[in-house]
Design an enzyme around this catalytic site. Structure first.
Site, mmCIF file in Angstrom:
data_model
loop_
_atom_site.group_PDB
_atom_site.id
_atom_site.type_symbol
_atom_site.label_atom_id
_atom_site.label_comp_id
_atom_site.label_asym_id
_atom_site.label_seq_id
_atom_site.Cartn_x
_atom_site.Cartn_y
_atom_site.Cartn_z
ATOM 1 N N GLY A 24 0.836 -1.207 0.000
ATOM 2 C CA GLY A 24 0.000 0.000 0.000
ATOM 3 C C GLY A 24 0.866 1.251 0.000
ATOM 4 N N ARG A 38 19.568 10.940 -3.624
ATOM 5 C CA ARG A 38 20.545 12.039 -3.584
ATOM 6 C C ARG A 38 21.733 11.717 -2.683
ATOM 7 N NH1 ARG A 38 16.681 17.383 -4.230
ATOM 8 N NH2 ARG A 38 16.188 16.932 -6.425
ATOM 9 N N ARG A 85 0.956 -5.073 -5.563
ATOM 10 C CA ARG A 85 1.039 -6.261 -4.709
ATOM 11 C C ARG A 85 1.231 -7.424 -5.692
ATOM 12 N NH1 ARG A 85 -0.549 -4.495 0.446
ATOM 13 N NH2 ARG A 85 -2.050 -2.800 0.451
ATOM 14 N N GLY A 117 4.676 -6.649 4.652
ATOM 15 C CA GLY A 117 4.797 -7.549 3.496
ATOM 16 C C GLY A 117 6.042 -7.224 2.681
ATOM 17 N N THR A 138 4.070 2.570 6.025
ATOM 18 C CA THR A 138 2.688 2.099 5.943
ATOM 19 C C THR A 138 1.839 2.969 6.844
ATOM 20 O OG1 THR A 138 1.132 0.379 6.634
ATOM 21 C CG2 THR A 138 3.318 0.229 7.579
ATOM 22 N N ASP A 140 -0.593 2.182 8.371
ATOM 23 C CA ASP A 140 -1.059 1.390 9.520
ATOM 24 C C ASP A 140 -0.125 1.496 10.735
ATOM 25 O OD1 ASP A 140 -3.227 0.535 8.108
ATOM 26 O OD2 ASP A 140 -2.383 -1.402 7.557
ATOM 27 N N ALA A 199 -13.402 10.834 20.180
ATOM 28 C CA ALA A 199 -14.501 9.892 19.917
ATOM 29 C C ALA A 199 -15.044 9.296 21.218
ATOM 30 C CB ALA A 199 -14.003 8.777 19.007
ATOM 31 N N LYS A 227 -24.922 14.544 26.596
ATOM 32 C CA LYS A 227 -24.287 14.629 25.272
ATOM 33 C C LYS A 227 -25.363 14.600 24.199
ATOM 34 C CE LYS A 227 -19.584 13.142 25.958
ATOM 35 N NZ LYS A 227 -18.383 12.568 25.395
ATOM 36 N N ARG A 266 -5.025 7.309 2.442
ATOM 37 C CA ARG A 266 -3.705 6.943 1.909
ATOM 38 C C ARG A 266 -3.069 8.054 1.083
ATOM 39 N NH1 ARG A 266 -3.804 0.822 0.976
ATOM 40 N NH2 ARG A 266 -3.322 1.177 -1.193
HETATM 41 O O1 F6P Z 1 -1.966 0.717 3.642
HETATM 42 C C1 F6P Z 1 -2.444 -0.145 4.624
HETATM 43 C C2 F6P Z 1 -3.827 -0.558 4.298
HETATM 44 O O2 F6P Z 1 -4.473 0.627 4.070
HETATM 45 C C3 F6P Z 1 -4.636 -1.355 5.279
HETATM 46 O O3 F6P Z 1 -5.148 -0.639 6.360
HETATM 47 C C4 F6P Z 1 -5.697 -1.921 4.409
HETATM 48 O O4 F6P Z 1 -6.272 -3.030 4.959
HETATM 49 C C5 F6P Z 1 -4.966 -2.219 3.141
HETATM 50 O O5 F6P Z 1 -3.871 -1.332 3.116
HETATM 51 C C6 F6P Z 1 -5.790 -2.127 1.905
HETATM 52 O O6 F6P Z 1 -5.014 -1.857 0.794
HETATM 53 P P1 F6P Z 1 -5.267 -2.408 -0.696
HETATM 54 O O7 F6P Z 1 -6.727 -2.351 -0.948
HETATM 55 O O8 F6P Z 1 -4.472 -1.458 -1.533
HETATM 56 O O9 F6P Z 1 -4.741 -3.794 -0.734
#
Ligand code: F6P
Length: 333
Positions: A24, A38, A85, A117, A138, A140, A199, A227, A266
């Site tokens: 991702g 560079r 991927r 990955g 990432t 995440d 939240a 609330k 993203r």
């Molecule tokens: O970049 C990480 C992430 O956004 C995860 O949170 C999500 O599950 C996954 O990638 C989805 O990515 P893709 O649909 O590009 O495989």
């Protein structure tokens, strides 16, 4: 004699560093590509860019990079080398083809930028004798060895801005707003976003929840305490926001809407933090290569960049969310 000539030729050949981004995309990947390119060029290396991640590696989709080819990318989201991927790379045949390409292109070290990955892909190349360096990237932020992975800060800022807007409308209509953020297997985004946006309910894949105790009771108690609007942040790994919204409305009687932030998180211009750390990590990657520290992961800890053995990094467990979740519970009442 012939052998001697060959080794002299080998010695004269400029060492080559290749860079790829995989998995991702994440804001900050471009900053890392730029810094590696560079720094490597100024240290006398030849630099190649592998397009479309490991998929491009086994296919030989490889271009020359110079200082100018990485101009004007630091402030851009995504990755100008593109990403993919690759199912083929994951096979023994694909891996062998990728190793073959590193030989054809005289790649001495591969710098792989991406998430878990990507790091595992790099490790499988290292096991076949291809020296690698991994830069964690990432949104995440779920690589245990490093406190920070590129893209996380930008993604959080994007999500927080969206939730601030959702709160305006939730408050005007006295509604509950369920927001699904990314994180198929990890709750770092949900946790960060949930705390930073105040939240009322925060759900992550790492922790089981009970609908009655953790959601219904919280919302009803909040309503009885005065609330008039509520934000529920859930990681995608927990389930689907629209199903959750229906259930909340049915069970509590509070009018509820859902929003899936999805791929918005993203993209976008990298934040200051992502530009800064991507630059530090890129420089550190080349420094490790110059010093002969190969098969390493660049990590960020206590505000500093360092590098650690890749196998060790991959064996490091996930950072616990427990304390932060407890803190979130206390301050969102
Ligand atoms: O970049 C990480 C992430 O956004 C995860 O949170 C999500 O599950 C996954 O990638 C989805 O990515 P893709 O649909 O590009 O495989």
């Amino acid at each position: 004699m012939e052998e001697e000539l060959l080794s002299n030729k080998e010695l004269k050949r400029k060492k080559t560093i290749a860079i790829l981004t995989s998995g991702g995309d994440a804001p900050g990947m471009n900053g890392a590509i730029r810094a590696v390119t560079r720094t490597a060029i100024s240290a006398g290396y030849n630099v190649l860019g592998v397009r479309r991640g490991y998929h491009g590696l086994w296919r030989g989709d490889i271009i020359d990079l110079d200082s100018r080819s990485v101009s004007d990318i630091l402030h851009r989201g995504g990755t100008f080398l593109m990403t993919a991927r690759s199912d083929t790379f994951a096979t023994e045949e694909g891996l062998d083809k990728a190793v073959g390409m590193t030989e054809i292109f005289n790649i001495d070290v591969l710098v792989a930028i991406g998430g878990d990955g990507t790091a595992r892909g790099a490790k499988s190349l290292a096991d076949k004798g291809v020296p690698v360096i991994v830069i964690p990237a990432t949104i995440d932020n779920d690589i245990g060895a490093t406190e920070y992975s590129l893209g996380f800060d930008t993604a959080l800022n994007t999500a927080i801005q969206a939730i601030d807007k959702l709160r305006d409308t939730a408050s005007s209509h006295e509604r509950c707003s369920v927001v699904e953020v990314m994180g198929r297997k990890s709750g770092y985004i949900a946790l960060g976003v949930g705390v930073a946006s105040g939240a009322e309910v925060l759900l992550v894949p790492e922790e089981d929840f009970d609908f009655d105790d953790d959601i219904m009771l919280t919302l009803i108690t909040d309503r009885n305490a005065g609330k008039r609007h509520y934000i529920v942040v859930m990681a995608e790994g927990v389930g689907n926001a629209s199903d959750m919204a229906k259930l909340i409305e049915e069970r509590t009687g509070i009018e509820t809407r859902s929003t899936q932030l999805g791929y918005l998180q993203r993209g976008g211009a990298p934040s200051f933090r992502d530009r800064w750390i991507s630059s530090l990590m890129g420089v550190r990657a080349v420094q490790a290569i110059i010093d002969g520290r190969l098969n390493r992961m660049i990590i960020h800890k206590n505000g500093d960049c360092n590098d650690m053995d890749l196998a060790e990094a991959l064996a490091t467990g996930k950072r616990s969310l427990e304390d932060s979740l407890e803190m979130a519970d206390t301050i969102t009442i």
